[in-house]
Design an enzyme around this catalytic site. Structure first.
Site, PDB file in Angstrom:
ATOM      1  N   GLU A 191      11.344  -1.813 -17.023  1.00 31.66           N
ATOM      2  CA  GLU A 191      11.867  -2.025 -15.667  1.00 31.66           C
ATOM      3  C   GLU A 191      13.220  -2.738 -15.707  1.00 31.66           C
ATOM      4  OE1 GLU A 191       7.407  -2.132 -13.619  1.00 31.66           O
ATOM      5  OE2 GLU A 191       8.626  -3.960 -13.593  1.00 31.66           O
ATOM      6  N   ARG A 202       2.897 -13.746  -1.526  1.00 26.47           N
ATOM      7  CA  ARG A 202       2.331 -12.738  -0.629  1.00 26.47           C
ATOM      8  C   ARG A 202       1.467 -13.358   0.452  1.00 26.47           C
ATOM      9  NH1 ARG A 202       1.332  -8.259  -5.422  1.00 26.47           N
ATOM     10  NH2 ARG A 202       3.166  -6.984  -4.997  1.00 26.47           N
ATOM     11  N   PHE A 235      -0.434   6.744  -1.518  1.00 27.57           N
ATOM     12  CA  PHE A 235       0.590   5.950  -0.838  1.00 27.57           C
ATOM     13  C   PHE A 235       1.987   6.115  -1.453  1.00 27.57           C
ATOM     14  CE2 PHE A 235      -1.633   3.082  -3.839  1.00 27.57           C
ATOM     15  CZ  PHE A 235      -0.569   2.679  -4.651  1.00 27.57           C
ATOM     16  N   THR A 257      -2.044  -8.036  -4.517  1.00 25.52           N
ATOM     17  CA  THR A 257      -1.308  -6.944  -3.855  1.00 25.52           C
ATOM     18  C   THR A 257      -1.527  -6.952  -2.346  1.00 25.52           C
ATOM     19  OG1 THR A 257      -1.694  -5.639  -5.856  1.00 25.52           O
ATOM     20  CG2 THR A 257      -0.935  -4.441  -3.901  1.00 25.52           C
ATOM     21  N   LYS A 284      11.430  -7.279  -1.911  1.00 28.35           N
ATOM     22  CA  LYS A 284      11.341  -5.988  -1.222  1.00 28.35           C
ATOM     23  C   LYS A 284      12.013  -6.007   0.170  1.00 28.35           C
ATOM     24  CE  LYS A 284       7.118  -4.467  -3.598  1.00 28.35           C
ATOM     25  NZ  LYS A 284       5.749  -3.910  -3.433  1.00 28.35           N
ATOM     26  N   ASN A 306       4.728  -5.928   1.047  1.00 28.56           N
ATOM     27  CA  ASN A 306       4.176  -7.175   0.497  1.00 28.56           C
ATOM     28  C   ASN A 306       5.198  -8.017  -0.260  1.00 28.56           C
ATOM     29  OD1 ASN A 306       4.378  -5.593  -1.739  1.00 28.56           O
ATOM     30  ND2 ASN A 306       2.206  -5.588  -2.264  1.00 28.56           N
ATOM     31  N   HIS A 311       7.804  -7.298  -5.875  1.00 27.50           N
ATOM     32  CA  HIS A 311       7.252  -6.568  -7.025  1.00 27.50           C
ATOM     33  C   HIS A 311       7.340  -7.491  -8.234  1.00 27.50           C
ATOM     34  CE1 HIS A 311       6.679  -3.654 -10.250  1.00 27.50           C
ATOM     35  NE2 HIS A 311       7.682  -4.284 -10.852  1.00 27.50           N
ATOM     36  N   TYR A 340       8.574   3.907  -9.446  1.00 31.70           N
ATOM     37  CA  TYR A 340       7.146   3.932  -9.104  1.00 31.70           C
ATOM     38  C   TYR A 340       6.441   5.192  -9.607  1.00 31.70           C
ATOM     39  CZ  TYR A 340       7.222  -0.351  -6.314  1.00 31.70           C
ATOM     40  OH  TYR A 340       7.285  -1.658  -5.911  1.00 31.70           O
TER      41      TYR A 340
HETATM   42  P1  ADP Z   1       1.348  -4.652  -7.407  1.00 31.39           P
HETATM   43  O1  ADP Z   1       2.667  -4.568  -6.662  1.00 31.39           O
HETATM   44  O2  ADP Z   1       0.540  -5.853  -7.009  1.00 31.39           O
HETATM   45  O3  ADP Z   1       1.515  -4.530  -8.905  1.00 31.39           O
HETATM   46  P2  ADP Z   1       0.392  -1.890  -7.461  1.00 31.39           P
HETATM   47  O4  ADP Z   1       1.193  -1.729  -8.714  1.00 31.39           O
HETATM   48  O5  ADP Z   1      -1.037  -1.495  -7.494  1.00 31.39           O
HETATM   49  O6  ADP Z   1       0.468  -3.397  -6.929  1.00 31.39           O
HETATM   50  O7  ADP Z   1       1.065  -1.064  -6.299  1.00 31.39           O
HETATM   51  C1  ADP Z   1       2.472  -0.998  -6.167  1.00 31.39           C
HETATM   52  C2  ADP Z   1       2.862  -1.180  -4.724  1.00 31.39           C
HETATM   53  O8  ADP Z   1       2.361  -0.082  -3.975  1.00 31.39           O
HETATM   54  C3  ADP Z   1       2.242  -2.408  -4.028  1.00 31.39           C
HETATM   55  O9  ADP Z   1       2.950  -3.611  -4.279  1.00 31.39           O
HETATM   56  C4  ADP Z   1       2.307  -1.999  -2.587  1.00 31.39           C
HETATM   57  O10 ADP Z   1       3.627  -2.158  -2.067  1.00 31.39           O
HETATM   58  C5  ADP Z   1       1.976  -0.514  -2.668  1.00 31.39           C
HETATM   59  N1  ADP Z   1       0.535  -0.291  -2.513  1.00 31.39           N
HETATM   60  C6  ADP Z   1      -0.434  -0.526  -3.414  1.00 31.39           C
HETATM   61  N2  ADP Z   1      -1.651  -0.196  -2.948  1.00 31.39           N
HETATM   62  C7  ADP Z   1      -1.438   0.285  -1.703  1.00 31.39           C
HETATM   63  C8  ADP Z   1      -2.280   0.820  -0.698  1.00 31.39           C
HETATM   64  N3  ADP Z   1      -3.595   0.917  -0.881  1.00 31.39           N
HETATM   65  N4  ADP Z   1      -1.695   1.207   0.463  1.00 31.39           N
HETATM   66  C9  ADP Z   1      -0.360   1.129   0.643  1.00 31.39           C
HETATM   67  N5  ADP Z   1       0.498   0.643  -0.280  1.00 31.39           N
HETATM   68  C10 ADP Z   1      -0.030   0.221  -1.432  1.00 31.39           C
HETATM   69 MG    MG Z   2       2.207  -2.937 -10.042  1.00 30.19          MG
END
Ligand code: ADP
Ligand code: MG
Length: 140
Positions: free
Chosen positions: A128, A104, A59, A93, A11, A114, A117, A51
């Site tokens: 994807e 992370r 968010f 996450t 990212k 973070n 992805h 997304y």
């Molecule tokens: P992951 O990337 O671990 O699969 P998710 O698919 O739940 O997590 O979320 C996608 C992305 O959205 C996260 O990697 C993060 O960048 C962002 N994100 C998720 N939850 C939050 C939150 N509560 N506040 C801000 N950004 C978030």
């Molecule tokens: Mg995810």
């Protein structure tokens, strides 16, 4: 388990801090092979589509802005149990919850910035990967 593919994005927070190599090393050390890789700046449309599953989340707008704020590295990773292995090496996450030694835990700045992805299922990995790579660009 047979060889599997997953999709990864390094990212903008990580490319900005010149961590492409450090993140990739973590992936490779976990036994994942980078079989396709490209540095790109996502368009608004690409990030929105990628997304889309999070469209209703509060968010979503900030996430799309963040993902288009700088270059990213899109990658296809291959290896045994690649989807789960990548999720393991990524860590939770929220970096505050991520296990020590994970990408992370070591590199993420916050729950949104973070660093990486990773696909959450083999089915989503295929969707994807198909969004960013043609089969002839993937060389195992
Ligand atoms: P992951 O990337 O671990 O699969 P998710 O698919 O739940 O997590 O979320 C996608 C992305 O959205 C996260 O990697 C993060 O960048 C962002 N994100 C998720 N939850 C939050 C939150 N509560 N506040 C801000 N950004 C978030
Ligand atoms: Mg995810």
């Amino acid at each position: 388990m047979a060889q599997e593919r997953t999709f990864s994005i390094i990212k903008p927070d990580a490319t900005r801090r010149n961590l492409t190599g450090a993140v990739t090393k973590k992936l490779e050390d976990a036994g994942l092979r980078v079989v396709a890789s490209r540095r790109v700046k996502l368009t608004q449309a690409q990030a929105e589509k990628f997304y889309e599953v999070h469209k209703e989340r509060p968010f979503y707008g900030d996430l799309v802005s963040f993902m288009t704020s700088g270059p990213v590295v899109v990658q296809v990773l291959e290896g045994e149990n690649a989807v789960a292995k990548n999720r393991e090496v990524m860590g939770a996450t929220n970096p505050a919850d991520a296990e020590a030694g994970t990408i992370r835990a070591e590199f993420a700045e916050s729950i949104d910035a973070n660093s990486v992805h990773g696909s959450d299922s083999a089915e989503n990995a295929k969707l994807e990967i198909d969004q960013f790579f043609t089969e002839d660009e993937i060389v195992g």
